[in-house]
Write a protein that holds these residues in place. Structure first.
Motif, PDB file in Angstrom:
ATOM      1  N   ASN A   1      -3.071   7.920  -0.706  1.00  0.00           N
ATOM      2  CA  ASN A   1      -3.256   6.348  -1.469  1.00  0.00           C
ATOM      3  C   ASN A   1      -4.513   6.566  -2.370  1.00  0.00           C
ATOM      4  O   ASN A   1      -5.539   6.667  -1.829  1.00  0.00           O
TER       5      ASN A   1
ATOM      6  N   TYR B   1     -13.841   4.757  -0.373  1.00  0.00           N
ATOM      7  CA  TYR B   1     -14.140   5.546   0.007  1.00  0.00           C
ATOM      8  C   TYR B   1     -14.873   6.339  -0.482  1.00  0.00           C
ATOM      9  O   TYR B   1     -16.109   6.342   0.230  1.00  0.00           O
TER      10      TYR B   1
ATOM     11  N   ILE C   1     -12.791  -8.447  -3.424  1.00  0.00           N
ATOM     12  CA  ILE C   1     -13.848  -9.218  -3.798  1.00  0.00           C
ATOM     13  C   ILE C   1     -14.691  -8.637  -2.337  1.00  0.00           C
ATOM     14  O   ILE C   1     -15.394  -9.971  -2.178  1.00  0.00           O
TER      15      ILE C   1
ATOM     16  N   ILE D   1     -14.651  -7.733   1.133  1.00  0.00           N
ATOM     17  CA  ILE D   1     -14.171  -7.562   2.282  1.00  0.00           C
ATOM     18  C   ILE D   1     -14.042  -6.422   2.561  1.00  0.00           C
ATOM     19  O   ILE D   1     -14.976  -6.166   3.365  1.00  0.00           O
ATOM     20  N   GLY D   2     -13.886  -5.537   1.908  1.00  0.00           N
ATOM     21  CA  GLY D   2     -13.912  -4.167   2.465  1.00  0.00           C
ATOM     22  C   GLY D   2     -15.587  -3.595   2.688  1.00  0.00           C
ATOM     23  O   GLY D   2     -15.734  -3.024   3.407  1.00  0.00           O
ATOM     24  N   LYS D   3     -15.932  -3.965   1.604  1.00  0.00           N
ATOM     25  CA  LYS D   3     -16.971  -3.540   2.184  1.00  0.00           C
ATOM     26  C   LYS D   3     -17.891  -3.501   3.049  1.00  0.00           C
ATOM     27  O   LYS D   3     -18.715  -3.560   3.912  1.00  0.00           O
TER      28      LYS D   3
ATOM     29  N   TYR E   1      -6.694 -10.861  -1.550  1.00  0.00           N
ATOM     30  CA  TYR E   1      -8.279 -10.753  -1.298  1.00  0.00           C
ATOM     31  C   TYR E   1      -8.715  -9.339  -1.102  1.00  0.00           C
ATOM     32  O   TYR E   1      -9.999  -8.892  -1.010  1.00  0.00           O
ATOM     33  N   GLN E   2      -8.157  -8.395  -2.014  1.00  0.00           N
ATOM     34  CA  GLN E   2      -9.135  -7.053  -2.131  1.00  0.00           C
ATOM     35  C   GLN E   2      -9.853  -7.652  -3.888  1.00  0.00           C
ATOM     36  O   GLN E   2      -9.375  -7.954  -4.284  1.00  0.00           O
TER      37      GLN E   2
ATOM     38  N   LEU F   1      -7.856   0.325   7.817  1.00  0.00           N
ATOM     39  CA  LEU F   1      -9.244  -0.676   6.846  1.00  0.00           C
ATOM     40  C   LEU F   1      -7.807  -1.296   6.619  1.00  0.00           C
ATOM     41  O   LEU F   1      -7.623  -0.727   5.303  1.00  0.00           O
ATOM     42  N   TYR F   2      -7.135  -2.999   6.043  1.00  0.00           N
ATOM     43  CA  TYR F   2      -6.474  -3.343   5.593  1.00  0.00           C
ATOM     44  C   TYR F   2      -6.710  -4.278   4.986  1.00  0.00           C
ATOM     45  O   TYR F   2      -7.153  -5.107   6.158  1.00  0.00           O
ATOM     46  N   ILE F   3      -6.952  -4.540   3.840  1.00  0.00           N
ATOM     47  CA  ILE F   3      -6.963  -5.907   3.342  1.00  0.00           C
ATOM     48  C   ILE F   3      -5.840  -6.382   2.663  1.00  0.00           C
ATOM     49  O   ILE F   3      -5.011  -5.705   1.966  1.00  0.00           O
TER      50      ILE F   3
ATOM     51  N   THR G   1       0.427  -1.190   0.159  1.00  0.00           N
ATOM     52  CA  THR G   1      -0.028  -0.044   0.277  1.00  0.00           C
ATOM     53  C   THR G   1       1.029   1.548  -0.136  1.00  0.00           C
ATOM     54  O   THR G   1       0.606   2.231  -1.115  1.00  0.00           O
TER      55      THR G   1
ATOM     56  N   MET H   1     -17.910   4.035  -1.150  1.00  0.00           N
ATOM     57  CA  MET H   1     -18.477   4.261  -0.373  1.00  0.00           C
ATOM     58  C   MET H   1     -19.566   5.984   0.418  1.00  0.00           C
ATOM     59  O   MET H   1     -20.283   5.575   1.658  1.00  0.00           O
TER      60      MET H   1
HETATM   61  C1  LIG Z   1      -8.605   0.260   0.132  1.00  0.00           C
HETATM   62  C2  LIG Z   1      -9.204  -1.350   0.354  1.00  0.00           C
HETATM   63  C3  LIG Z   1     -10.193  -1.351   2.430  1.00  0.00           C
HETATM   64  C4  LIG Z   1     -11.143  -1.805  -0.240  1.00  0.00           C
HETATM   65  O1  LIG Z   1     -11.360  -2.992   0.323  1.00  0.00           O
HETATM   66  P1  LIG Z   1     -11.939  -4.030  -0.998  1.00  0.00           P
HETATM   67  O2  LIG Z   1     -12.163  -5.299  -0.489  1.00  0.00           O
HETATM   68  O3  LIG Z   1     -10.301  -4.211  -1.814  1.00  0.00           O
HETATM   69  O4  LIG Z   1     -12.830  -3.224  -1.760  1.00  0.00           O
HETATM   70  P2  LIG Z   1     -14.455  -4.282  -2.175  1.00  0.00           P
HETATM   71  O5  LIG Z   1     -14.257  -5.255  -2.663  1.00  0.00           O
HETATM   72  O6  LIG Z   1     -14.980  -4.491  -0.710  1.00  0.00           O
HETATM   73  O7  LIG Z   1     -14.966  -3.484  -2.765  1.00  0.00           O
HETATM   74  C5  LIG Z   1     -16.127  -2.489  -2.245  1.00  0.00           C
HETATM   75  C6  LIG Z   1     -16.527  -1.753  -3.408  1.00  0.00           C
HETATM   76  O8  LIG Z   1     -15.385  -0.718  -3.893  1.00  0.00           O
HETATM   77  C7  LIG Z   1     -15.542  -0.369  -5.318  1.00  0.00           C
HETATM   78  N1  LIG Z   1     -14.108  -0.332  -4.664  1.00  0.00           N
HETATM   79  C8  LIG Z   1     -12.966  -0.781  -4.346  1.00  0.00           C
HETATM   80  N2  LIG Z   1     -11.822  -0.392  -4.767  1.00  0.00           N
HETATM   81  C9  LIG Z   1     -11.654   0.708  -5.519  1.00  0.00           C
HETATM   82  C10 LIG Z   1     -11.179   2.034  -5.885  1.00  0.00           C
HETATM   83  N3  LIG Z   1      -9.701   1.623  -5.861  1.00  0.00           N
HETATM   84  N4  LIG Z   1     -11.455   2.571  -6.877  1.00  0.00           N
HETATM   85  C11 LIG Z   1     -12.998   2.746  -6.950  1.00  0.00           C
HETATM   86  N5  LIG Z   1     -13.901   1.821  -5.992  1.00  0.00           N
HETATM   87  C12 LIG Z   1     -13.222   0.825  -6.029  1.00  0.00           C
HETATM   88  C13 LIG Z   1     -15.750  -1.959  -5.887  1.00  0.00           C
HETATM   89  O9  LIG Z   1     -15.993  -2.077  -6.742  1.00  0.00           O
HETATM   90  C14 LIG Z   1     -16.886  -1.932  -4.817  1.00  0.00           C
HETATM   91  O10 LIG Z   1     -18.045  -1.812  -5.566  1.00  0.00           O
HETATM   92  P3  LIG Z   1     -19.301  -3.114  -6.288  1.00  0.00           P
HETATM   93  O11 LIG Z   1     -19.756  -3.065  -4.391  1.00  0.00           O
HETATM   94  O12 LIG Z   1     -20.422  -1.874  -7.069  1.00  0.00           O
HETATM   95  O13 LIG Z   1     -19.459  -3.973  -6.600  1.00  0.00           O
HETATM   96  C15 LIG Z   1      -8.457  -2.656   0.151  1.00  0.00           C
HETATM   97  O14 LIG Z   1      -8.791  -2.463  -1.376  1.00  0.00           O
HETATM   98  C16 LIG Z   1      -7.575  -2.199   0.550  1.00  0.00           C
HETATM   99  O15 LIG Z   1      -7.359  -2.858   1.615  1.00  0.00           O
HETATM  100  N6  LIG Z   1      -6.163  -1.872   0.106  1.00  0.00           N
HETATM  101  C17 LIG Z   1      -5.163  -1.467   1.175  1.00  0.00           C
HETATM  102  C18 LIG Z   1      -4.984  -1.397   2.011  1.00  0.00           C
HETATM  103  C19 LIG Z   1      -6.033   0.110   2.058  1.00  0.00           C
HETATM  104  O16 LIG Z   1      -5.174   1.236   1.226  1.00  0.00           O
HETATM  105  N7  LIG Z   1      -6.717   0.772   3.589  1.00  0.00           N
HETATM  106  C20 LIG Z   1      -7.113   1.823   3.655  1.00  0.00           C
HETATM  107  C21 LIG Z   1      -6.110   2.471   3.978  1.00  0.00           C
HETATM  108  S1  LIG Z   1      -7.015   4.050   4.497  1.00  0.00           S
END
Ligand SMILES: CC(C)(COP(=O)(O)OP(=O)(O)OC[C@H]1O[C@@H](n2cnc3c(N)ncnc32)[C@H](O)[C@@H]1OP(=O)(O)O)[C@@H](O)C(=O)NCCC(=O)NCCS
Length: 169
Positions: free
Chosen positions: A131, A138, A101, A103-105, A98-99, A92-94, A27, A141
């Motif tokens: 980032n 975000y 799919i 889990i973040g949502k 596993y990103q 919030l970190y995945i 990240t 969401m």
């Molecule tokens: C950012 C993060 C938490 C998102 O979680 P994720 O599990 O990858 O996201 P999800 O699969 O749950 O996605 C949920 C929705 O957001 C959308 N989405 C995910 N990443 C996105 C992005 N970069 N830009 C736009 N939309 C995005 C997905 O398409 C999905 O849309 P849908 O509900 O219409 O299907 C994850 O990718 C992560 O941990 N990243 C690295 C660590 C990080 O940066 N954490 C945040 C620190 S502040």
């Protein structure tokens, strides 16, 4: 894949510390100064997770795949208070594999529903200013930018803050 989401336990903290270091690498490498990775303190970071678990007003959840931790999230009172926001979703970190799919949502919704159950009308999420993928998430969401720090040489510091309004209906 067999993803389970549950509350974190004290026994998870050492594994969480290693997971944090691993997710930081994918990240923040290139954003944070290299020194922050080289001097990563595994024991100190395990203690930080323990303190969250032991605190009464922040909750820590983990996601696991067949028992191996692949992500985490915390929510509750702000770690670093900002304006009049009394609740936040934070950490919030995945893991990379596993990103994307869902889990973040799921984590986001868990925090959202908890904060809603307290009768709150809004909460905050803070993110590193550089980032950009996380900001895409975000915004997806429903977050609205309410504050952006000025740029700094040390890119680990400036934050962007998102407000979420809770739908009471
Ligand atoms: C950012 C993060 C938490 C998102 O979680 P994720 O599990 O990858 O996201 P999800 O699969 O749950 O996605 C949920 C929705 O957001 C959308 N989405 C995910 N990443 C996105 C992005 N970069 N830009 C736009 N939309 C995005 C997905 O398409 C999905 O849309 P849908 O509900 O219409 O299907 C994850 O990718 C992560 O941990 N990243 C690295 C660590 C990080 O940066 N954490 C945040 C620190 S502040």
């Amino acid at each position: 894949m067999n993803i389970e989401i549950r509350k974190a336990k004290l026994e998870d903290c050492e594994e969480l510390s290693y997971l944090k270091r691993e997710i930081w690498e994918t990240t923040y490498r290139g954003i944070y100064p290299d020194e922050k990775f080289d001097s990563y303190n595994y024991v100190g970071n395990a203690h930080k997770f323990e303190n969250i678990i032991l605190s009464n007003d922040i909750f820590l959840y983990v996601a696991s795949d067949n028992g191996k931790l692949v992500g985490y999230v915390a929510f509750g009172s702000p770690l670093r208070p900002f304006r009049d926001y009394s609740k936040e979703i934070v950490l919030l970190y995945i893991k990379k594999e596993y990103q994307g799919i869902g889990i973040g949502k799921k984590f986001f919704n868990l925090g959202y529903e908890y904060i809603k159950s307290l009768g709150e009308t809004k909460f905050l999420i803070s993110c590193n200013k550089y980032n950009l993928p996380a900001q895409g998430f975000y915004e997806k969401m429903g977050g609205k930018k309410v504050y952006i720090d000025d740029d700094m040489d040390n890119k680990s510091i400036p934050q962007i803050k998102y407000e979420y309004i809770i739908n009471r209906h």
